[in-house]
Design an enzyme around this catalytic site. Structure first.
Site, PDB file in Angstrom:
ATOM      1  N   SER A 156       0.894  -1.122  -0.119  1.00  0.00           N
ATOM      2  CA  SER A 156      -0.050  -0.043  -0.120  1.00  0.00           C
ATOM      3  C   SER A 156       1.059   1.463  -0.121  1.00  0.00           C
ATOM      4  O   SER A 156       1.970   1.034   0.667  1.00  0.00           O
ATOM      5  CB  SER A 156      -0.810   0.269   1.385  1.00  0.00           C
ATOM      6  OG  SER A 156      -1.921  -1.075   1.026  1.00  0.00           O
ATOM      7  N   GLU A 239      -5.653  -2.692  12.777  1.00  0.00           N
ATOM      8  CA  GLU A 239      -6.073  -2.969  11.078  1.00  0.00           C
ATOM      9  C   GLU A 239      -7.540  -2.894  11.052  1.00  0.00           C
ATOM     10  O   GLU A 239      -8.004  -2.787  10.651  1.00  0.00           O
ATOM     11  CB  GLU A 239      -5.406  -3.534  10.057  1.00  0.00           C
ATOM     12  CG  GLU A 239      -5.389  -3.779   8.928  1.00  0.00           C
ATOM     13  CD  GLU A 239      -4.381  -4.023   7.692  1.00  0.00           C
ATOM     14  OE1 GLU A 239      -4.094  -3.694   6.028  1.00  0.00           O
ATOM     15  OE2 GLU A 239      -3.573  -5.606   9.166  1.00  0.00           O
TER      16      GLU A 239
END
Length: 378
Positions: A156, A239
Site C-alpha cells: 500500500s 488494522e
C-alpha cells in the site's frame, strides 16, 4: 459493558466539532484521485492541521474511546480521510507506539504525527498473501545491518512512501511463524524497485516492491529478532480492530443517501427493497455497537484490540459489499454502470474488503480458534 460516553468525552466531542466547523472550509480543493503526489501533499497537509490543533496523536496517544469519537466526528463532518497516511497512522504508528523502544518512538512517531512522512506496508508476497507465515523475503545479518532480498506485492502506497513496515525471514531454518522479524525500511535505500499496480477501480494505490540486497540497520527492527510474528499480530489487531471505524460511519451515511434516492426515484415503493435497506440499517447499527464494545475491551487490555476485531472485520466486509449491491438496485443499470459515478468506484473497491487485512477465511479461522476454542485445522 457501559457503552455510554462520560461528560468529559462529550466535552471533547463538542470541542472537536467546533474546530472542524472552522477548519474544513479553509481546506484547498481535493486533488484528482489519480494524482498520488497531489494526494500525498493534501493528506499530509490535513494531518499537519490536526497536529497543530492538538488532534494529531489521537490514533494512538489517546484512550480508545476518544479515538473512536475522533474518527466518528471527522467522518460525520466530511473531513478528509487519512488517505496516504493510512499505514503510518493506523498500522505502523500504533505498532511502534506499543512495541518500539523509546528511541524508535522518538524517531518515527513525530514525523507521522506532524504530516512529514508516509509509510507503506510490505507484508504480502506473491506466494504469501493470506498465508502470510510462509513469506520468503530473506534478511541476512551482516554486522549492524540486515541484507534483504525478495519481493513484496500489494504494498500500500509504496510509490509515495518514505518508510515501509516490512516483514522478513531472519531465520530460514525456522518453521512458518518462527524466524520472522518486523523492520522499518527507508524507501530510498539502494536496491529497492517499486512498480505500481493499477486496480480495477482506477488508482494505483498498491505496488510490487523488489528488494535486491537492500541494507537496513538492525536498529530498525521493532521487537526482538525472530519475534516479528507476534509484533505483526499487534499490527493486524489495529488494522482489523479500529482502522475501519470511519468507514462504518461513511457506510451509514451512504445508506441514508440511498434511502433518500429510493424515495425520489420511486424504488421505495418496492417492499423487498425497503426490507433490504432496513436490514442493512440494523446491520450497520450493530456493527457500530460492536466497534464500541471492541474499543472498550481494548481499553481494558492496554489499548491493543483483541480477536473481537476479526468478528467485526468478517461481518463488515460482507455488509459493505451488500450495501453497494443494494445501491445498484436503487440506482438501476444506468447509474450502477456509469464509471464516473462514485457509487461504481465504491462498489469496485468493496470487492477487496473480503481480502484486505486478512481474508474472510482467515478471520473465520481466528474466530474459531481464539474465541470459540476450536482446534486448529491440519
Amino acid at each position: 459493558m457501559d457503552l455510554t460516553y462520560t461528560p468529559e468525552e462529550e466535552a471533547f466531542r463538542a470541542r472537536l466539532r467546533e474546530w472542524l466547523a472552522k477548519a474544513l472550509p479553509e481546506l484547498p480543493a481535493r486533488p484528482d484521485p489519480l494524482d498520488w503526489p497531489g494526494r500525498r501533499a493534501y493528506d499530509l497537509g490535513w494531518q499537519r492541521r490536526l497536529y497543530d490543533a492538538g488532534y494529531g496523536s489521537l490514533h494512538w496517544d489517546a484512550t480508545p474511546t476518544r479515538r473512536l469519537i475522533f474518527l466518528e466526528e471527522t467522518e460525520l463532518a466530511g473531513a478528509p480521510y487519512v488517505g496516504a497516511n493510512f499505514v503510518g497512522l493506523l498500522h505502523a504508528g500504533p505498532t511502534i507506539s506499543a512495541e518500539g523502544t523509546d528511541e524508535q518512538r522518538a524517531r518515527w512517531l513525530p514525523p507521522i504525527l506532524r504530516g512529514e512522512a508516509v509509510w507503506c506496508q510490505g507484508f504480502s508476497e506473491p506466494d504469501a498473501g493470506s498465508d502470510l507465515a510462509s513469506l520468503r523475503t530473506r534478511a541476512v545479518r551482516d554486522g549492524d545491518h540486515y541484507v534483504i532480498t525478495g519481493q513484496k506485492t500489494w504494498t500500500s502506497h509504496a510509490e509515495i512512501a518514505d518508510w515501509c513496515e516490512l516483514l522478513v525471514r531472519t531465520d530460514p531454518a525456522a518453521s512458518r511463524h518462527r524466524g520472522i522479524s518486523w523492520l522499518a525500511m527507508p524507501m530510498d535505500a539502494p536496491g529497492i524497485t517499486v512498480r505500481p499496480l493499477r486496480t480495477l477501480a482506477g488508482p494505483a494505490e498498491f505496488a510490487e516492491v523488489f528488494l535486491d540486497e537492500v541494507r537496513v540497520p538492525v536498529a530498525n527492527r521493532v521487537g526482538a529478532e525472530h519475534d516479528g510474528w507476534r509484533v505483526t499480530m499487534v499490527t493486524l489487531s489495529f488494522e482489523r480492530g479500529t482502522a475501519f471505524v470511519g468507514e462504518v460511519v461513511a457506510c451509514r451515511r451512504t445508506l441514508g443517501r440511498l434511502a433518500r434516492t429510493a424515495r425520489a426515484n420511486g424504488r421505495w415503493d418496492d417492499p423487498v427493497l425497503r426490507r433490504r435497506l432496513g436490514r442493512l440499517n440494523a446491520e450497520f447499527t450493530a456493527l457500530w455497537r460492536l466497534i464500541q464494545w471492541n474499543v472498550g475491551a481494548a481499553g481494558a487490555a492496554g489499548g491493543v484490540p483483541g480477536a473481537g476485531g476479526s468478528v467485526f472485520k468478517l461481518r463488515y466486509s460482507q455488509a459493505r459489499q451488500e450495501l453497494y449491491d443494494a445501491a445498484a438496485e436503487v440506482l438501476g443499470a444506468p447509474g450502477a454502470l456509469d464509471a464516473d459515478q462514485e457509487w461504481t468506484a465504491a462498489r469496485l473497491s468493496s470487492l477487496s474488503y473480503t481480502i484486505a487485512a486478512g481474508t474472510s477465511q482467515i478471520q473465520r479461522n481466528i474466530i474459531a480458534e481464539r474465541i470459540l476454542g476450536l482446534p486448529k485445522g491440519r
